[in-house]
Design a protein around this motif. Structure first.
Motif, PDB file in Angstrom:
ATOM      1  N   TYR A 168       0.819  -1.211   0.000  1.00  0.00           N
ATOM      2  CA  TYR A 168       0.000   0.000   0.000  1.00  0.00           C
ATOM      3  C   TYR A 168       0.856   1.266   0.000  1.00  0.00           C
ATOM      4  O   TYR A 168       0.462   2.302  -0.531  1.00  0.00           O
ATOM      5  CB  TYR A 168      -0.914   0.009   1.220  1.00  0.00           C
ATOM      6  N   SER A 169       2.014   1.171   0.627  1.00  0.00           N
ATOM      7  CA  SER A 169       2.935   2.297   0.741  1.00  0.00           C
ATOM      8  C   SER A 169       4.285   1.735   1.175  1.00  0.00           C
ATOM      9  O   SER A 169       4.374   0.548   1.519  1.00  0.00           O
ATOM     10  CB  SER A 169       2.424   3.310   1.776  1.00  0.00           C
ATOM     11  N   PRO A 170       5.343   2.547   1.191  1.00  0.00           N
ATOM     12  CA  PRO A 170       6.640   2.038   1.658  1.00  0.00           C
ATOM     13  C   PRO A 170       6.602   1.535   3.100  1.00  0.00           C
ATOM     14  O   PRO A 170       7.455   0.745   3.505  1.00  0.00           O
ATOM     15  CB  PRO A 170       7.553   3.263   1.526  1.00  0.00           C
ATOM     16  N   ALA A 171       5.597   1.968   3.871  1.00  0.00           N
ATOM     17  CA  ALA A 171       5.527   1.604   5.286  1.00  0.00           C
ATOM     18  C   ALA A 171       4.505   0.522   5.597  1.00  0.00           C
ATOM     19  O   ALA A 171       4.570  -0.119   6.648  1.00  0.00           O
ATOM     20  CB  ALA A 171       5.216   2.840   6.131  1.00  0.00           C
ATOM     21  N   LYS A 172       3.568   0.276   4.681  1.00  0.00           N
ATOM     22  CA  LYS A 172       2.474  -0.645   4.982  1.00  0.00           C
ATOM     23  C   LYS A 172       2.295  -1.676   3.873  1.00  0.00           C
ATOM     24  O   LYS A 172       2.186  -1.318   2.701  1.00  0.00           O
ATOM     25  CB  LYS A 172       1.168   0.127   5.170  1.00  0.00           C
ATOM     26  N   VAL A 173       2.261  -2.953   4.272  1.00  0.00           N
ATOM     27  CA  VAL A 173       2.041  -4.037   3.315  1.00  0.00           C
ATOM     28  C   VAL A 173       0.986  -4.991   3.878  1.00  0.00           C
ATOM     29  O   VAL A 173       0.604  -4.903   5.043  1.00  0.00           O
ATOM     30  CB  VAL A 173       3.350  -4.823   3.029  1.00  0.00           C
ATOM     31  N   GLY A 174       0.530  -5.892   3.037  1.00  0.00           N
ATOM     32  CA  GLY A 174      -0.467  -6.856   3.467  1.00  0.00           C
ATOM     33  C   GLY A 174      -0.190  -8.223   2.879  1.00  0.00           C
ATOM     34  O   GLY A 174       0.498  -8.347   1.857  1.00  0.00           O
ATOM     35  N   GLN A 175      -0.712  -9.244   3.527  1.00  0.00           N
ATOM     36  CA  GLN A 175      -0.620 -10.611   3.033  1.00  0.00           C
ATOM     37  C   GLN A 175      -1.957 -11.300   3.286  1.00  0.00           C
ATOM     38  O   GLN A 175      -2.760 -10.853   4.101  1.00  0.00           O
ATOM     39  CB  GLN A 175       0.494 -11.384   3.752  1.00  0.00           C
ATOM     40  N   GLY A 176      -2.173 -12.389   2.588  1.00  0.00           N
ATOM     41  CA  GLY A 176      -3.414 -13.097   2.820  1.00  0.00           C
ATOM     42  C   GLY A 176      -3.454 -14.417   2.084  1.00  0.00           C
ATOM     43  O   GLY A 176      -2.514 -14.800   1.375  1.00  0.00           O
TER      44      GLY A 176
END
Length: 260
Positions: A168-176
């Motif tokens: 989402y941004s250099p500081a925030k990611v997601g997994q699933g």
């Protein structure tokens, strides 16, 4: 006007694809590689506003051609596409060779990644492909690319436990993890298969702060233990910090249920 442009691009893609491919795996890959390189070129120069239009156009051409080839030529589902992988096309294939995903960063995002996906599967000797072109800013849109497919059979039905990633941004990611299955010739992406204390779902998802894994030796990931019939996901705390703990879901005959 946008609709007309899309139709023109689509028709051009079909015409050139038909003329160029001639059933040759090498020529299919070469044609796709030529377009994907253009996507990456314009993506690297998108600070020039003139490159944005070209980047959008090349992404659409690549998307339509990839969908066309993977629908018309059944052998593509097992083709390695080595040169495309080197150009950052992410490909995941199920162990039974029935289901495959293709994902790439369109480079149209301003902070994180904007992803297009083509989902390909076999049914009665034919291959079918679905193109997922979500637009930036679309409500509820989660840009994700599929990284691995775990194949699991239960009650005479095959399920594909597909892991994905988001930036989402250099500081925030997601997994699933998202569950797919093929039912009556159609790819179903929402079978209720995972049971938690709050309900039964077709996927798992969590976001976390990238800084929380800055000193980790390996990137955290979801994995499936086929022998134990368990799904293991990393535990993220209430402050969105990744921990070394795991959450385990055990298959109990109908659902994967969260263990206490």
């Amino acid at each position: 006007m946008k609709t007309i442009k899309l139709i023109v691009i689509f028709c051009c893609c079909l015409t050139s694809a038909h003329l160029f491919a001639q059933n040759s795996p090498q020529s299919i890959e070469s044609d796709l590689l030529r377009i994907l390189k253009r996507v990456n070129y314009y993506g690297a120069h998108k600070k020039d506003w003139k490159a944005i239009d070209s980047l959008q156009k090349q992404n659409k051409i690549f998307a339509f051609k990839l969908k066309y080839y993977t629908s018309k030529y059944p052998e593509t589902i097992s083709q390695p596409f080595t040169s495309l992988v080197k150009e950052r096309l992410v490909i995941a294939t199920s162990a039974d060779g029935i289901f495959r995903t293709y994902s790439w960063n369109t480079q149209l995002g301003t902070k994180g990644f904007d992803i297009y996906n083509v989902l390909q599967y076999k049914n009665n000797g034919q291959t079918i492909s679905l193109l997922k072109m979500d637009t930036i800013g679309k409500k509820g849109y989660m840009p994700l690319w599929y990284s691995k497919i775990f194949t699991f059979t239960a009650n005479n039905k095959t399920y594909y436990l597909t892991t994905y990633n988001s930036v989402y941004s250099p500081a925030k990611v997601g997994q699933g993890l998202k569950v797919f299955t093929i039912d009556k010739g159609k790819l179903i992406g929402n079978p209720p298969f995972i049971k938690t204390p709050t309900g039964v779902y077709s996927q798992l998802h969590y976001d976390f702060d990238v800084s929380s894994i800055a000193d980790w030796k390996s990137y955290p990931a979801i994995y499936f233990d086929k022998t134990a019939q368990t799904i293991h996901t990393p535990l993220v705390d209430y402050n969105h910090k990744m921990t070394h703990k795991l959450i385990t879901y055990k298959f109990t005959g109908r659902f994967f249920e969260k263990l206490k």
